[in-house]
Design a protein around this motif. Structure first.
Motif, PDB file in Angstrom:
ATOM      1  N   GLU A  56       2.909 -17.766  10.473  1.00 29.82           N
ATOM      2  CA  GLU A  56       2.752 -16.861   9.333  1.00 29.82           C
ATOM      3  C   GLU A  56       3.533 -15.579   9.588  1.00 29.82           C
ATOM      4  OE1 GLU A  56      -0.796 -14.407   7.258  1.00 29.82           O
ATOM      5  OE2 GLU A  56      -1.181 -16.557   7.497  1.00 29.82           O
ATOM      6  N   ILE A  57       4.335 -15.176   8.590  1.00 28.65           N
ATOM      7  CA  ILE A  57       5.168 -13.996   8.772  1.00 28.65           C
ATOM      8  C   ILE A  57       4.861 -12.862   7.804  1.00 28.65           C
ATOM      9  CG2 ILE A  57       7.122 -15.221   9.806  1.00 28.65           C
ATOM     10  CD1 ILE A  57       8.401 -15.115   6.930  1.00 28.65           C
ATOM     11  N   ALA A  58       4.219 -13.155   6.662  1.00 27.46           N
ATOM     12  CA  ALA A  58       3.999 -12.101   5.665  1.00 27.46           C
ATOM     13  C   ALA A  58       2.974 -12.533   4.642  1.00 27.46           C
ATOM     14  CB  ALA A  58       5.324 -11.759   4.972  1.00 27.46           C
ATOM     15  N   LYS A  59       2.614 -11.581   3.794  1.00 25.77           N
ATOM     16  CA  LYS A  59       1.786 -11.855   2.619  1.00 25.77           C
ATOM     17  C   LYS A  59       2.519 -11.270   1.419  1.00 25.77           C
ATOM     18  CE  LYS A  59      -2.744 -11.913   4.827  1.00 25.77           C
ATOM     19  NZ  LYS A  59      -2.733 -13.324   4.991  1.00 25.77           N
ATOM     20  N   VAL A  60       2.442 -11.975   0.281  1.00 30.73           N
ATOM     21  CA  VAL A  60       3.028 -11.497  -0.965  1.00 30.73           C
ATOM     22  C   VAL A  60       1.882 -11.233  -1.927  1.00 30.73           C
ATOM     23  CG1 VAL A  60       4.536 -12.037  -2.909  1.00 30.73           C
ATOM     24  CG2 VAL A  60       5.168 -12.769  -0.613  1.00 30.73           C
ATOM     25  N   SER A  61       1.816  -9.996  -2.449  1.00 28.12           N
ATOM     26  CA  SER A  61       0.718  -9.583  -3.317  1.00 28.12           C
ATOM     27  C   SER A  61       1.248  -9.152  -4.678  1.00 28.12           C
ATOM     28  CB  SER A  61      -0.036  -8.406  -2.703  1.00 28.12           C
ATOM     29  OG  SER A  61      -0.435  -8.698  -1.387  1.00 28.12           O
ATOM     30  N   LEU A  62       0.551  -9.562  -5.733  1.00 24.16           N
ATOM     31  CA  LEU A  62       0.897  -9.177  -7.094  1.00 24.16           C
ATOM     32  C   LEU A  62       0.484  -7.729  -7.315  1.00 24.16           C
ATOM     33  CD1 LEU A  62       2.014 -10.382  -9.754  1.00 24.16           C
ATOM     34  CD2 LEU A  62      -0.333 -10.900 -10.376  1.00 24.16           C
ATOM     35  N   THR A  63       1.362  -6.936  -7.927  1.00 20.22           N
ATOM     36  CA  THR A  63       1.026  -5.559  -8.263  1.00 20.22           C
ATOM     37  C   THR A  63       1.015  -5.428  -9.775  1.00 20.22           C
ATOM     38  OG1 THR A  63       3.351  -4.843  -8.197  1.00 20.22           O
ATOM     39  CG2 THR A  63       2.079  -4.648  -6.160  1.00 20.22           C
ATOM     40  N   SER A  64       0.206  -4.517 -10.270  1.00 20.34           N
ATOM     41  CA  SER A  64       0.111  -4.311 -11.713  1.00 20.34           C
ATOM     42  C   SER A  64       1.140  -3.297 -12.164  1.00 20.34           C
ATOM     43  CB  SER A  64      -1.277  -3.797 -12.086  1.00 20.34           C
ATOM     44  OG  SER A  64      -2.247  -4.751 -11.719  1.00 20.34           O
ATOM     45  N   GLY A  65       1.660  -3.496 -13.363  1.00 25.59           N
ATOM     46  CA  GLY A  65       2.566  -2.517 -13.949  1.00 25.59           C
ATOM     47  C   GLY A  65       1.782  -1.333 -14.473  1.00 25.59           C
ATOM     48  N   THR A  66       2.475  -0.253 -14.746  1.00 25.78           N
ATOM     49  CA  THR A  66       1.840   0.928 -15.314  1.00 25.78           C
ATOM     50  C   THR A  66       2.599   1.329 -16.571  1.00 25.78           C
ATOM     51  OG1 THR A  66       3.216   2.402 -13.982  1.00 25.78           O
ATOM     52  CG2 THR A  66       1.065   1.807 -13.081  1.00 25.78           C
ATOM     53  N   ALA A  67       1.926   2.050 -17.443  1.00 26.28           N
ATOM     54  CA  ALA A  67       2.564   2.537 -18.664  1.00 26.28           C
ATOM     55  C   ALA A  67       2.536   4.057 -18.655  1.00 26.28           C
ATOM     56  CB  ALA A  67       1.838   2.006 -19.892  1.00 26.28           C
ATOM     57  N   GLU A  68       3.471   4.657 -19.377  1.00 28.86           N
ATOM     58  CA  GLU A  68       3.553   6.106 -19.442  1.00 28.86           C
ATOM     59  C   GLU A  68       4.077   6.490 -20.818  1.00 28.86           C
ATOM     60  OE1 GLU A  68       5.495   9.676 -16.764  1.00 28.86           O
ATOM     61  OE2 GLU A  68       6.384   7.690 -16.683  1.00 28.86           O
ATOM     62  N   THR A  69       3.455   7.491 -21.421  1.00 27.69           N
ATOM     63  CA  THR A  69       3.920   7.963 -22.726  1.00 27.69           C
ATOM     64  C   THR A  69       5.011   8.996 -22.513  1.00 27.69           C
ATOM     65  OG1 THR A  69       1.738   7.575 -23.665  1.00 27.69           O
ATOM     66  CG2 THR A  69       3.221   9.011 -24.907  1.00 27.69           C
ATOM     67  N   PHE A 145       4.956  -7.543   5.762  1.00 25.86           N
ATOM     68  CA  PHE A 145       5.238  -8.389   6.920  1.00 25.86           C
ATOM     69  C   PHE A 145       4.178  -8.224   7.990  1.00 25.86           C
ATOM     70  CE2 PHE A 145       9.401  -8.598   5.027  1.00 25.86           C
ATOM     71  CZ  PHE A 145       9.845  -9.863   5.381  1.00 25.86           C
ATOM     72  N   ALA A 146       3.887  -9.325   8.676  1.00 24.74           N
ATOM     73  CA  ALA A 146       3.028  -9.273   9.856  1.00 24.74           C
ATOM     74  C   ALA A 146       3.761  -8.441  10.911  1.00 24.74           C
ATOM     75  CB  ALA A 146       2.763 -10.685  10.376  1.00 24.74           C
ATOM     76  N   GLU A 147       3.044  -8.003  11.930  1.00 26.61           N
ATOM     77  CA  GLU A 147       3.629  -7.116  12.941  1.00 26.61           C
ATOM     78  C   GLU A 147       4.902  -7.705  13.552  1.00 26.61           C
ATOM     79  OE1 GLU A 147       2.362  -4.928  17.107  1.00 26.61           O
ATOM     80  OE2 GLU A 147       0.794  -5.654  15.774  1.00 26.61           O
ATOM     81  N   THR A 148       4.902  -8.998  13.821  1.00 31.72           N
ATOM     82  CA  THR A 148       6.085  -9.635  14.417  1.00 31.72           C
ATOM     83  C   THR A 148       6.809 -10.539  13.416  1.00 31.72           C
ATOM     84  OG1 THR A 148       4.711 -11.459  15.222  1.00 31.72           O
ATOM     85  CG2 THR A 148       5.068  -9.597  16.734  1.00 31.72           C
ATOM     86  N   GLY A 149       6.476 -10.394  12.128  1.00 30.35           N
ATOM     87  CA  GLY A 149       7.043 -11.271  11.112  1.00 30.35           C
ATOM     88  C   GLY A 149       8.552 -11.221  11.011  1.00 30.35           C
ATOM     89  N   ARG A 150       9.126 -10.028  10.993  1.00 27.19           N
ATOM     90  CA  ARG A 150      10.578  -9.906  10.863  1.00 27.19           C
ATOM     91  C   ARG A 150      11.292 -10.494  12.080  1.00 27.19           C
ATOM     92  NH1 ARG A 150      12.167  -6.367   6.641  1.00 27.19           N
ATOM     93  NH2 ARG A 150      10.404  -5.271   5.737  1.00 27.19           N
ATOM     94  N   ASP A 151      10.743 -10.237  13.254  1.00 29.07           N
ATOM     95  CA  ASP A 151      11.349 -10.806  14.471  1.00 29.07           C
ATOM     96  C   ASP A 151      11.301 -12.332  14.419  1.00 29.07           C
ATOM     97  OD1 ASP A 151      11.829  -8.263  15.463  1.00 29.07           O
ATOM     98  OD2 ASP A 151       9.976  -8.206  16.646  1.00 29.07           O
ATOM     99  N   ALA A 152      10.205 -12.881  13.924  1.00 26.45           N
ATOM    100  CA  ALA A 152      10.074 -14.336  13.817  1.00 26.45           C
ATOM    101  C   ALA A 152      11.091 -14.905  12.838  1.00 26.45           C
ATOM    102  CB  ALA A 152       8.651 -14.712  13.399  1.00 26.45           C
ATOM    103  N   VAL A 153      11.324 -14.187  11.724  1.00 25.47           N
ATOM    104  CA  VAL A 153      12.322 -14.651  10.753  1.00 25.47           C
ATOM    105  C   VAL A 153      13.713 -14.656  11.390  1.00 25.47           C
ATOM    106  CG1 VAL A 153      13.514 -14.092   8.589  1.00 25.47           C
ATOM    107  CG2 VAL A 153      11.021 -13.962   8.710  1.00 25.47           C
TER     108      VAL A 153
END
Length: 198
Positions: A56-69, A145-153
């Protein structure tokens, strides 16, 4: 290194950078579409990412959009303020709405999610002209990324594990790892590249 050598190196890296950037943007769009679909269908908002060998190298999380007037028609907005809140107009060479007042109205409109604004002193509800609610930031996702995720990639790239997965166009055909030499077999998986070996 000569100037010619340095320029050649820059040209090579720029070509690779452009190829990687194009592939990254396409992959990011693909992930966003899949995350949006998963969120709608199953409520999934996060997934784990692993190398072909299962690390395991990372987690991908959905983020919500925001609106602004925002003010989209300066003249219409200014005319409204001049008519109803003349004290909030600064007269210089040209008449402008005081920034603090504009910020206050726009912040309250953003919070309300519309273009109707209630004057806190009189209670009069105004349909404010010249403003619109627009996305300030699109819905997206973030990769942590996990602590060593980039190195693993990077290690996986160097051993050929990612040749057929990430940017195969750079290699022409999948690179096989040095341990199994890419010889496919029916029974076991190479513990370095997760490909079948004899």
């Amino acid at each position: 290194m000569t100037l010619k050598d340095s320029a050649a190196r820059e040209a090579y890296l720029k070509t690779l950078l452009d190829t990687v950037d194009e592939a990254y943007k396409a992959a990011r769009t693909e992930v966003q579409e899949a995350l949006d679909a998963a969120a709608r269908e199953t409520g999934t908002r996060q997934i784990s990412v692993a190398l072909p060998n299962g690390v395991e190298i990372a987690k991908v999380s959905l983020t919500s959009g925001t609106a602004e007037t925002k003010v989209v028609d300066e003249e219409a907005f200014k005319a409204w303020v001049m008519k109803h809140f003349a004290s909030e107009i600064e007269r210089q060479f040209v008449a402008t709405v005081r920034p603090a007042f504009a910020k206050k109205v726009l912040t309250e409109l953003t919070a309300a999610g519309g273009t109707e604004w209630a004057d806190p002193e009189t209670g009069v509800i105004h349909d404010v002209p010249g403003v619109a609610s627009r996305p300030a930031r699109a819905r997206g996702h973030r990769m942590t990324f996990a602590e060593t995720g980039r190195d693993a990639v990077m290690a996986a790239w160097r051993t050929g594990q990612l040749a057929g997965v990430a940017l195969p166009e750079l290699t022409g055909e999948p690179i096989r790892c040095s341990r199994c030499q890419g010889e496919d077999g029916p029974d076991a998986l190479c513990d370095a590249c997760a490909r079948p070996v004899p």
